[in-house]
Scaffold this motif. Sequence first.
Motif, PDB file in Angstrom:
ATOM      1  N   ASP A 168      -1.353 -10.110  40.998  1.00 40.01           N
ATOM      2  CA  ASP A 168      -0.787  -8.772  40.831  1.00 40.01           C
ATOM      3  C   ASP A 168      -0.987  -8.215  39.426  1.00 40.01           C
ATOM      4  O   ASP A 168      -0.425  -7.188  39.072  1.00 40.01           O
ATOM      5  CB  ASP A 168       0.704  -8.769  41.197  1.00 40.01           C
ATOM      6  CG  ASP A 168       1.559  -9.543  40.208  1.00 40.01           C
ATOM      7  OD1 ASP A 168       0.987 -10.235  39.328  1.00 40.01           O
ATOM      8  OD2 ASP A 168       2.792  -9.464  40.300  1.00 40.01           O
ATOM      9  N   HIS A 193      10.271 -19.094  32.594  1.00 36.93           N
ATOM     10  CA  HIS A 193      11.584 -19.260  33.215  1.00 36.93           C
ATOM     11  C   HIS A 193      11.584 -18.648  34.616  1.00 36.93           C
ATOM     12  O   HIS A 193      11.734 -19.357  35.604  1.00 36.93           O
ATOM     13  CB  HIS A 193      12.666 -18.634  32.329  1.00 36.93           C
ATOM     14  CG  HIS A 193      14.056 -18.916  32.787  1.00 36.93           C
ATOM     15  ND1 HIS A 193      14.582 -20.186  32.775  1.00 36.93           N
ATOM     16  CD2 HIS A 193      15.011 -18.100  33.278  1.00 36.93           C
ATOM     17  CE1 HIS A 193      15.831 -20.129  33.257  1.00 36.93           C
ATOM     18  NE2 HIS A 193      16.105 -18.888  33.567  1.00 36.93           N
ATOM     19  N   ASN A 194      11.366 -17.354  34.708  1.00 37.48           N
ATOM     20  CA  ASN A 194      11.187 -16.725  36.028  1.00 37.48           C
ATOM     21  C   ASN A 194      10.715 -15.285  35.873  1.00 37.48           C
ATOM     22  O   ASN A 194      10.572 -14.777  34.755  1.00 37.48           O
ATOM     23  CB  ASN A 194      12.463 -16.796  36.877  1.00 37.48           C
ATOM     24  CG  ASN A 194      13.626 -16.039  36.274  1.00 37.48           C
ATOM     25  OD1 ASN A 194      13.449 -15.211  35.383  1.00 37.48           O
ATOM     26  ND2 ASN A 194      14.826 -16.325  36.747  1.00 37.48           N
ATOM     27  N   ARG A 195      10.457 -14.657  37.018  1.00 41.13           N
ATOM     28  CA  ARG A 195      10.183 -13.221  37.057  1.00 41.13           C
ATOM     29  C   ARG A 195      11.281 -12.588  37.889  1.00 41.13           C
ATOM     30  O   ARG A 195      11.667 -13.126  38.930  1.00 41.13           O
ATOM     31  CB  ARG A 195       8.834 -12.928  37.714  1.00 41.13           C
ATOM     32  CG  ARG A 195       7.651 -13.456  36.916  1.00 41.13           C
ATOM     33  CD  ARG A 195       6.344 -13.072  37.594  1.00 41.13           C
ATOM     34  NE  ARG A 195       6.151 -11.611  37.592  1.00 41.13           N
ATOM     35  CZ  ARG A 195       5.116 -11.001  38.187  1.00 41.13           C
ATOM     36  NH1 ARG A 195       4.223 -11.704  38.851  1.00 41.13           N
ATOM     37  NH2 ARG A 195       5.008  -9.683  38.132  1.00 41.13           N
ATOM     38  N   LEU A 196      11.749 -11.438  37.431  1.00 41.53           N
ATOM     39  CA  LEU A 196      12.828 -10.758  38.151  1.00 41.53           C
ATOM     40  C   LEU A 196      12.292  -9.532  38.893  1.00 41.53           C
ATOM     41  O   LEU A 196      11.339  -8.887  38.438  1.00 41.53           O
ATOM     42  CB  LEU A 196      13.932 -10.326  37.182  1.00 41.53           C
ATOM     43  CG  LEU A 196      14.678 -11.465  36.462  1.00 41.53           C
ATOM     44  CD1 LEU A 196      15.743 -10.885  35.526  1.00 41.53           C
ATOM     45  CD2 LEU A 196      15.321 -12.425  37.456  1.00 41.53           C
ATOM     46  N   SER A 197      12.925  -9.214  40.008  1.00 39.79           N
ATOM     47  CA  SER A 197      12.525  -8.068  40.818  1.00 39.79           C
ATOM     48  C   SER A 197      12.832  -6.759  40.085  1.00 39.79           C
ATOM     49  O   SER A 197      13.615  -6.721  39.136  1.00 39.79           O
ATOM     50  CB  SER A 197      13.269  -8.107  42.157  1.00 39.79           C
ATOM     51  OG  SER A 197      14.668  -8.145  41.934  1.00 39.79           O
ATOM     52  N   TYR A 198      12.209  -5.694  40.543  1.00 44.71           N
ATOM     53  CA  TYR A 198      12.465  -4.347  40.017  1.00 44.71           C
ATOM     54  C   TYR A 198      13.942  -4.020  40.261  1.00 44.71           C
ATOM     55  O   TYR A 198      14.439  -4.180  41.377  1.00 44.71           O
ATOM     56  CB  TYR A 198      11.562  -3.354  40.757  1.00 44.71           C
ATOM     57  CG  TYR A 198      11.624  -1.945  40.231  1.00 44.71           C
ATOM     58  CD1 TYR A 198      10.920  -1.572  39.092  1.00 44.71           C
ATOM     59  CD2 TYR A 198      12.378  -0.979  40.888  1.00 44.71           C
ATOM     60  CE1 TYR A 198      10.975  -0.276  38.605  1.00 44.71           C
ATOM     61  CE2 TYR A 198      12.432   0.328  40.406  1.00 44.71           C
ATOM     62  CZ  TYR A 198      11.733   0.666  39.270  1.00 44.71           C
ATOM     63  OH  TYR A 198      11.790   1.945  38.794  1.00 44.71           O
ATOM     64  N   LEU A 205      19.513  -8.613  42.012  1.00 46.91           N
ATOM     65  CA  LEU A 205      18.166  -9.011  41.592  1.00 46.91           C
ATOM     66  C   LEU A 205      17.743 -10.270  42.337  1.00 46.91           C
ATOM     67  O   LEU A 205      18.570 -11.107  42.672  1.00 46.91           O
ATOM     68  CB  LEU A 205      18.150  -9.299  40.095  1.00 46.91           C
ATOM     69  CG  LEU A 205      18.313  -8.112  39.157  1.00 46.91           C
ATOM     70  CD1 LEU A 205      18.489  -8.617  37.726  1.00 46.91           C
ATOM     71  CD2 LEU A 205      17.111  -7.179  39.265  1.00 46.91           C
ATOM     72  N   LYS A 208      10.913 -13.482  41.640  1.00 49.00           N
ATOM     73  CA  LYS A 208       9.632 -13.295  42.348  1.00 49.00           C
ATOM     74  C   LYS A 208       8.990 -14.642  42.606  1.00 49.00           C
ATOM     75  O   LYS A 208       9.057 -15.530  41.785  1.00 49.00           O
ATOM     76  CB  LYS A 208       8.696 -12.455  41.492  1.00 49.00           C
ATOM     77  CG  LYS A 208       9.040 -10.980  41.492  1.00 49.00           C
ATOM     78  CD  LYS A 208       7.925 -10.170  40.840  1.00 49.00           C
ATOM     79  CE  LYS A 208       8.258  -8.689  40.835  1.00 49.00           C
ATOM     80  NZ  LYS A 208       7.296  -7.888  40.073  1.00 49.00           N
TER      81      LYS A 208
END
Lengths: 208, 208
Positions: A168, A193-198, A205, A208
Amino acid sequence: MLLNYSDLETTEQSVRTSLINALSGYKSLQLVGTSNALGQMNLAPFSNVVHIGSDPVLMGFIHRPTTVERHTYENILETKVFTFNAVTKENYMLAHQCSARYTRNENEFEAVGIVPKFMDGFKAPFVNDSPIQIGLHLEEIHSISNGTHLIVGSVQLLQISDELIDSDGNMDLSRMEIMGVSGLDTYYTTTFHNRLSYAKPNVPLSTK
Amino acid sequence: MLLNYSDLETTEQSVRTSLINALSGYKSLQLVGTSNALGQMNLAPFSNVVHIGSDPVLMGFIHRPTTVERHTYENILETKVFTFNAVTKENYMLAHQCSARYTRNENEFEAVGIVPKFMDGFKAPFVNDSPIQIGLHLEEIHSISNGTHLIVGSVQLLQISDELIDSDGNMDLSRMEIMGVSGLDTYYTTTFHNRLSYAKPNVPLSTK
């Protein structure tokens, strides 16, 4: 510790400089590559680099006051191009060494042992081993009251390690051990650590 | 992966946005606290924050185009003050949630559950649990061609967790689990690696 304006004014200068430089948090050190009109190369580390826009693709960086000799600034004015090159655990000490005050006739690539690279006829040098190499064209310079400048460039050329990019378009910078830096001299390794949603109002939240 | 200007122009928009946002590397997410003249509070995350100078103490951040309603920008114009608040592992999800499009009548502090704090009669709210709380006065706004703005403020008030500051003024941000961020949504924890000495030509670097 609580400091107001007058406390800051009376804080010993080197302590204040260290403290104030650290306030804005983590950065990526970027090696900025330039050449003058005769092809004399320069390489200097800058850490105050910002994203300005995606369409057109604009990035910028803060350049210190140009009251003393500043090769990067002069070269950008002369040739209108510069490069950003991300710094990894493997070469961050060489990158830091590039901040030493070499003379105009010295070339930081040679002096510290970083291999330059030229691509696509672009007039500024890239750092061969950098996983993110960005070629920019000078678009705007905004002069700030204290003598610093915001130098804005449009991205012309990108060479990115395939390992770094997700489908992406996002990048996990920890995969290539790109170093974090804060203040004038403090280096960090990072762990994804992580990816967070919009984010939307009243919607929890998710990762991803 | 090699991309030139025309490749970038034809890259699918969401992919390009993710990619371009990630190029400038690690940042610290800063929660920017403001109030309007009536005391209605706002809290919004910004990640393009820069150090501009230590004497006078100036910091700045890039604000997106103000063509749609932008509460932070309007509040800063109205009251001339704003705060930066560092974001830790404990509250980075709340900070991310503050990027949701709440209406002007909603207050992000209440909506996401972040405790505001007022200090020293300063007109903008701080984040109570943040280890680095910075109160700034608006000094300059530089408008960039794509509609973004560099907002520059002078530091008026600082509240910093004692645990964070070394005797020479430097901070190890990993001690308080301040989060790193890249791109639009990618979070990192960090590990202190080392501090490097001031670089001089032909002098080997040492660690502090």
